[in-house]
Design a protein around this motif. Structure first.
Motif, PDB file in Angstrom:
ATOM      1  N   GLY A   1      16.058  -2.621  -1.475  1.00  0.00           N
ATOM      2  CA  GLY A   1      14.630  -2.705  -1.204  1.00  0.00           C
ATOM      3  C   GLY A   1      14.295  -3.283   0.151  1.00  0.00           C
ATOM      4  O   GLY A   1      13.115  -3.419   0.501  1.00  0.00           O
ATOM      5  N   ALA A   2      15.313  -3.635   0.947  1.00  0.00           N
ATOM      6  CA  ALA A   2      15.065  -4.219   2.274  1.00  0.00           C
ATOM      7  C   ALA A   2      14.659  -3.128   3.259  1.00  0.00           C
ATOM      8  O   ALA A   2      14.869  -1.930   3.021  1.00  0.00           O
ATOM      9  N   LEU A   3      14.096  -3.569   4.376  1.00  0.00           N
ATOM     10  CA  LEU A   3      13.699  -2.653   5.438  1.00  0.00           C
ATOM     11  C   LEU A   3      14.651  -2.850   6.606  1.00  0.00           C
ATOM     12  O   LEU A   3      14.925  -3.991   7.005  1.00  0.00           O
ATOM     13  N   ALA A   4      15.195  -1.761   7.161  1.00  0.00           N
ATOM     14  CA  ALA A   4      16.093  -1.863   8.299  1.00  0.00           C
ATOM     15  C   ALA A   4      15.364  -2.498   9.482  1.00  0.00           C
ATOM     16  O   ALA A   4      14.159  -2.274   9.677  1.00  0.00           O
ATOM     17  N   GLU A   5      16.085  -3.280  10.265  1.00  0.00           N
ATOM     18  CA  GLU A   5      15.447  -3.929  11.422  1.00  0.00           C
ATOM     19  C   GLU A   5      14.906  -2.894  12.402  1.00  0.00           C
ATOM     20  O   GLU A   5      13.864  -3.104  13.022  1.00  0.00           O
ATOM     21  N   SER A   6      15.602  -1.774  12.552  1.00  0.00           N
ATOM     22  CA  SER A   6      15.111  -0.717  13.430  1.00  0.00           C
ATOM     23  C   SER A   6      13.768  -0.187  12.945  1.00  0.00           C
ATOM     24  O   SER A   6      12.848   0.063  13.744  1.00  0.00           O
ATOM     25  N   GLU A   7      13.612  -0.042  11.620  1.00  0.00           N
ATOM     26  CA  GLU A   7      12.334   0.428  11.077  1.00  0.00           C
ATOM     27  C   GLU A   7      11.250  -0.634  11.225  1.00  0.00           C
ATOM     28  O   GLU A   7      10.081  -0.318  11.484  1.00  0.00           O
ATOM     29  N   ILE A   8      11.628  -1.900  11.070  1.00  0.00           N
ATOM     30  CA  ILE A   8      10.656  -2.982  11.270  1.00  0.00           C
ATOM     31  C   ILE A   8      10.084  -2.921  12.680  1.00  0.00           C
ATOM     32  O   ILE A   8       8.866  -2.996  12.881  1.00  0.00           O
ATOM     33  N   LEU A   9      10.945  -2.760  13.675  1.00  0.00           N
ATOM     34  CA  LEU A   9      10.484  -2.738  15.062  1.00  0.00           C
ATOM     35  C   LEU A   9       9.675  -1.480  15.356  1.00  0.00           C
ATOM     36  O   LEU A   9       8.691  -1.529  16.111  1.00  0.00           O
ATOM     37  N   ALA A  10      10.080  -0.353  14.772  1.00  0.00           N
ATOM     38  CA  ALA A  10       9.319   0.883  14.990  1.00  0.00           C
ATOM     39  C   ALA A  10       7.926   0.770  14.378  1.00  0.00           C
ATOM     40  O   ALA A  10       6.920   1.167  14.996  1.00  0.00           O
ATOM     41  N   ARG A  11       7.829   0.222  13.163  1.00  0.00           N
ATOM     42  CA  ARG A  11       6.524   0.059  12.519  1.00  0.00           C
ATOM     43  C   ARG A  11       5.690  -1.015  13.228  1.00  0.00           C
ATOM     44  O   ARG A  11       4.457  -0.904  13.301  1.00  0.00           O
ATOM     45  N   LEU A  12       6.365  -2.046  13.751  1.00  0.00           N
ATOM     46  CA  LEU A  12       5.645  -3.076  14.503  1.00  0.00           C
ATOM     47  C   LEU A  12       5.045  -2.499  15.775  1.00  0.00           C
ATOM     48  O   LEU A  12       3.910  -2.837  16.155  1.00  0.00           O
ATOM     49  N   ALA A  13       5.791  -1.613  16.436  1.00  0.00           N
ATOM     50  CA  ALA A  13       5.267  -0.960  17.643  1.00  0.00           C
ATOM     51  C   ALA A  13       4.000  -0.167  17.328  1.00  0.00           C
ATOM     52  O   ALA A  13       3.042  -0.152  18.118  1.00  0.00           O
ATOM     53  N   LEU A  14       3.975   0.481  16.178  1.00  0.00           N
ATOM     54  CA  LEU A  14       2.759   1.185  15.756  1.00  0.00           C
ATOM     55  C   LEU A  14       1.619   0.205  15.483  1.00  0.00           C
ATOM     56  O   LEU A  14       0.477   0.411  15.919  1.00  0.00           O
ATOM     57  N   ALA A  15       1.936  -0.879  14.771  1.00  0.00           N
ATOM     58  CA  ALA A  15       0.902  -1.819  14.351  1.00  0.00           C
ATOM     59  C   ALA A  15       0.242  -2.517  15.536  1.00  0.00           C
ATOM     60  O   ALA A  15      -0.983  -2.688  15.562  1.00  0.00           O
ATOM     61  N   VAL A  16       1.040  -2.930  16.539  1.00  0.00           N
ATOM     62  CA  VAL A  16       0.442  -3.636  17.680  1.00  0.00           C
ATOM     63  C   VAL A  16      -0.438  -2.707  18.493  1.00  0.00           C
ATOM     64  O   VAL A  16      -1.294  -3.159  19.269  1.00  0.00           O
ATOM     65  N   SER A  17      -0.213  -1.400  18.342  1.00  0.00           N
ATOM     66  CA  SER A  17      -1.051  -0.413  19.026  1.00  0.00           C
ATOM     67  C   SER A  17      -2.282  -0.049  18.209  1.00  0.00           C
ATOM     68  O   SER A  17      -3.098   0.769  18.646  1.00  0.00           O
ATOM     69  N   GLY A  18      -2.381  -0.630  16.995  1.00  0.00           N
ATOM     70  CA  GLY A  18      -3.515  -0.326  16.134  1.00  0.00           C
ATOM     71  C   GLY A  18      -3.393   0.992  15.401  1.00  0.00           C
ATOM     72  O   GLY A  18      -4.371   1.488  14.839  1.00  0.00           O
ATOM     73  N   GLN A  19      -2.194   1.586  15.381  1.00  0.00           N
ATOM     74  CA  GLN A  19      -2.006   2.889  14.754  1.00  0.00           C
ATOM     75  C   GLN A  19      -1.486   2.731  13.327  1.00  0.00           C
ATOM     76  O   GLN A  19      -0.613   1.912  13.061  1.00  0.00           O
ATOM     77  N   GLU A  20      -2.012   3.546  12.438  1.00  0.00           N
ATOM     78  CA  GLU A  20      -1.521   3.588  11.070  1.00  0.00           C
ATOM     79  C   GLU A  20      -0.463   4.671  10.939  1.00  0.00           C
ATOM     80  O   GLU A  20      -0.585   5.739  11.555  1.00  0.00           O
ATOM     81  N   PRO A  21       0.606   4.406  10.173  1.00  0.00           N
ATOM     82  CA  PRO A  21       1.625   5.452   9.983  1.00  0.00           C
ATOM     83  C   PRO A  21       1.048   6.644   9.235  1.00  0.00           C
ATOM     84  O   PRO A  21       0.211   6.487   8.342  1.00  0.00           O
ATOM     85  N   GLN A  22       1.487   7.830   9.620  1.00  0.00           N
ATOM     86  CA  GLN A  22       1.048   9.040   8.928  1.00  0.00           C
ATOM     87  C   GLN A  22       1.918   9.264   7.693  1.00  0.00           C
ATOM     88  O   GLN A  22       3.122   8.998   7.716  1.00  0.00           O
TER      89      GLN A  22
END
Length: 779
Positions: A477-498
């Motif tokens: 159930g953990a999230l890969a660190e690479s995915e954490i950083l990719a989703r964080l890059a979206l979040a700091v830009s104000g973008q929601e994942p599709q």
């Protein structure tokens, strides 16, 4: 090697032993980990089949299982209620939602520069740090970048950038072939090496002496490394540049130079060195005149020689000049880019190909106007940028795997600065002295749930080598660190994942397409292999790298590369030059070792999970140079200008007592102090002080240490292994009140209460941790 799963249909053995690269320091040692059916590490051994580390294991690597499953590590995102200063667990969607709501509001109101990013040391040891932090930097679109580099090695990278045109083009001592090694401010028997990737550094130094070589250590402390050396020389902290200038002066004065490569600026260096005679520098350094002269003559006369200097010299007032002079001496003695001298590793993966020469100070910091280096500002001015009002003030921070409250200068001031931020996000496995100020903490998974490839460290290896480790434990159930950083890059830009687009896959596909297009290989996307797009990026970087199958100019040794697929065979035998010795069957590596034909790709590394020996370091100049002249530019104006500052200090009276740092074998900055088996013994936070100073100052057991920045009460550990007039305190401690159970029990004190963030090495902006003036009084 394949991923381990625990589904009901899988027959999981009660125990299995798997290879893995150790991610804890720069030695990149191979490990063999034994895991039980529940994926717990039950044993750790050195990997005998690894052709580079050959079974070497240090105490840090031996406790990897304890760190991997530290009971204090965070396992779910955490959100802080500021009103009550309490924490609660949250879902990943909620955590990213808070970031997506709060951070873009601040940048909209105050601009992108109002968000700062700090990157800690562990980023250099992870695939995610290498491949996905750049995505986060681009998403933040801020120049307010800081990292542990300016608390560590930036002087070496600045001097290398100015001399060679690329700050990542760093010369390392060819340890396995040199006849003479002069080492300043380095203690690899404790650190395992730094900006010099060399597993079993102690064994390599012993081999140097065994083959008749000479090894000299210059250090204000008689360290474990100094005790192994042929000779140890005490030196006053911060004066290494004077000693090296004295050696340069002697080489010119006695016509001992032997420059074998094309350089510019030789006469300018001669002129700069003229005032620094052996007699002049002896007065400043405490190294006798005859010793300065002898060192120059020995370096010039040795068949091969190398000068190597590290963190003790980088974290001083003249760190960049010292690192520059290291390479100057290597050039003048004919030992730069020559076997047995100081050489350049050839990494296996394609990195950033610099098309323009390195430039220093393209912009400056807002408050103190300190120069940028490699796109970042000195961490010594981070508190200024948060605490000083005005346009562009940092109001929010993102930290990734860093604890600057303990590792940066003036730690107390930085602690206050973080407490006043409007918003903060941390990617970290711990609630620690820095992340306690965050509003959201995003924890990476267990170490064994992540892949491993040493992109950065293998650029500084003393032998060319490659090894890739797949995750040994499924994410669950953990999230890969690479995915954490990719989703964080979206979040700091104000973008929601599709809903129908995975952020990580989208990022990777974009980068893969760009790399293939640039290489003219867009039609070969389907040939990339890997369990996911992260592995496919690594496959592409290997194929396009110096040894890669898609590189038309690839390096392929005439006899092929040495690989090892076996897990329990004997380690490879080597001659005195470090070259593999063939057995009666012609094999050179343990287990099922063989010679590997063709070009490199991910499949080759997967087929050789214990690593591949790509051969000894080879001459690389002028091909790797990125200077405007395409030669080694030995006298950069920025460094010649700083020589005037060095000359001014010659006449200045030194302080009565100065503070220096200390490496510890069972410690690594601040992030291993929660591992119980590593605590105790010599791994303690005490102040080393010479017995003469204890008696002279009337001290007994404890002392109050005061600097311009702060005051500490410390436990004393008298020892004649340190120069009179010098005291030493290890860094990374100060865990009083920590949420980490073991660290809190062995809290120690934060040495950076005493260091002053107003003092930096001028060219690089690196923090000054060594040579800090202090006074001591009885407690």
């Amino acid at each position: 090697m394949t991923h381990v799963t625990n589904t009901a249909d899988d027959a999981v053995p009660a125990a299995r032993t798997l290879p893995r690269t150790c991610p804890l320091c720069e030695a990149v040692c191979g490990l063999e980990l034994t895991l039980d059916a529940a994926d717990h590490v039950t044993a750790v051994r050195g990997d005998q089949a690894d052709p580079f580390s050959r079974g070497f294991l240090c105490p840090k690597g031996a406790t990897l299982g304890h760190l991997d499953e530290d009971p204090d590590r965070l396992t779910a995102p955490m959100i802080r209620d500021r009103a009550t200063d309490t924490w609660r667990e949250a879902s990943w969607d909620e955590a990213f939602g808070v970031i997506r709501e709060r951070l873009p509001q601040l940048t909209a109101a105050y601009g992108n520069q109002s968000v700062g990013l700090y990157l800690g040391n562990p980023n250099a040891h992870t695939v995610a740090g290498a491949l996905y932090v750049p995505i986060l930097i681009r998403a933040l679109a801020t120049r307010s970048l800081f990292s542990a580099s300016t608390a560590d090695q930036m002087p070496k990278q600045v001097s290398s950038g100015l001399l060679f045109g690329d700050p990542l083009t760093v010369a390392v001592p060819d340890l396995d072939r040199t006849d003479y090694l002069l080492m300043l401010g380095a203690n690899p028997l404790e650190s395992n090496g730094s900006l010099c990737t060399a597993p079993d550094f102690p064994g390599r130094l012993k081999a140097l002496k065994k083959r008749g070589g000479r090894f000299v250590v210059v250090d204000p402390r008689r360290t474990r490394t100094a005790k192994l050396a042929s000779e140890h020389l005490f030196i006053r902290p911060g004066s290494d540049a004077y000693l090296l200038f004295g050696i340069v002066n002697t080489l010119f004065a006695e016509n001992l130079t032997s420059v074998r490569i094309e350089v510019q600026g030789l006469e300018e260096v001669r002129e700069a060195a003229a005032p620094f005679t052996a007699a002049v520098v002896a007065e400043r350094t405490g190294v006798p005149v005859e010793t300065v002269l002898r060192l120059a003559r020995e370096l010039a006369a040795a068949p091969t020689a190398a000068v190597y200097a590290r963190i003790g010299t980088c974290t001083a007032e003249f760190g960049t000049l010292t690192q520059w002079l290291v390479d100057v001496v290597n050039v003048l003695t004919g030992n730069l880019d020559s076997p047995g001298g100081a050489m350049f590793a050839t990494g296996a993966t394609l990195g950033i190909v610099r098309t323009r020469p390195f430039r220093l100070g393209r912009w400056t910091s807002r408050v103190r106007e300190l120069p940028e280096a490699m796109g970042e500002f000195p961490v010594a001015t981070l508190a200024d940028e948060i605490l000083t009002e005005g346009e562009g003030r940092i109001r929010a921070m993102v930290t990734v795997a860093g604890n600057p409250v303990l590792s940066a200068p003036s730690g107390t001031r930085l602690d206050t600065a973080f407490a006043g931020l409007d918003f903060m996000v941390s990617v970290d496995r711990y609630l620690n002295e820095t992340t306690r100020h965050a509003d959201v903490i995003l924890p990476p998974p267990r170490i064994l749930q992540s892949p491993h490839y040493d992109f950065a460290l293998l650029q500084f290896a003393v032998r060319n080598y490659a090894r890739y480790s797949r995750p040994l434990v499924p994410l669950g159930g953990a999230l890969a660190e690479s995915e954490i950083l990719a989703r964080l890059a979206l979040a700091v830009s104000g973008q929601e994942p599709q809903d129908d687009v995975d952020p990580l896959t989208a990022v990777d596909e974009f980068i893969i397409a760009g790399m293939l297009h640039k290489a003219g290989l867009s039609d070969r996307r389907a040939e990339l292999i890997g369990a996911n797009t992260t592995e496919q990026r690594i496959d592409l970087m290997l194929r396009l790298g110096a040894y890669g199958e898609w590189n038309p100019d690839r390096i392929t040794p005439a006899d092929g590369w040495v690989g090892s697929t076996g897990g329990s065979g004997p380690r490879a035998r080597r001659d005195d030059e470090g070259k593999p010795l063939a057995d009666d069957a012609g094999n050179t590596a343990g287990g099922d070792g063989d010679r590997l034909p063709g070009g490199l790709n991910l499949q080759v590394l997967l087929d050789n999970p214990h690593g591949i020996d790509l051969g000894a370091l080879r001459p690389s100049l002028p091909g790797i140079l990125r200077t405007a002249s395409k030669t080694v530019e030995l006298a950069p104006q920025a460094l010649l200008d700083d020589v005037a500052r060095l000359r001014e200090r010659l006449a200045a009276a030194g302080p009565e007592m100065v503070l220096v740092g200390r490496r510890q074998l069972r410690s690594n900055n601040s992030w291993l102090h929660n591992v119980g088996p590593l605590m105790g013994g010599s791994n303690r936070c005490t102040l080393h002080i010479h017995p003469e100073d204890v008696a002279r100052l009337g001290l007994d057991g404890h002392a109050v240490v005061k600097s311009a920045a702060g005051t500490l009460t410390v436990d004393l550990e008298p020892t004649d292994d340190i120069m009179p007039g010098v005291v030493s305190l290890p860094h990374g401690w100060g865990h009083s009140g920590s949420e980490q159970t073991v660290a809190r029990t062995h809290a120690g004190v934060n040495a950076n209460v005493l260091t002053d963030d107003s003092l930096v090495d001028a060219p690089s902006g690196n923090a000054v941790f060594n040579g800090v003036p202090v006074t001591l009084t009885p407690a």
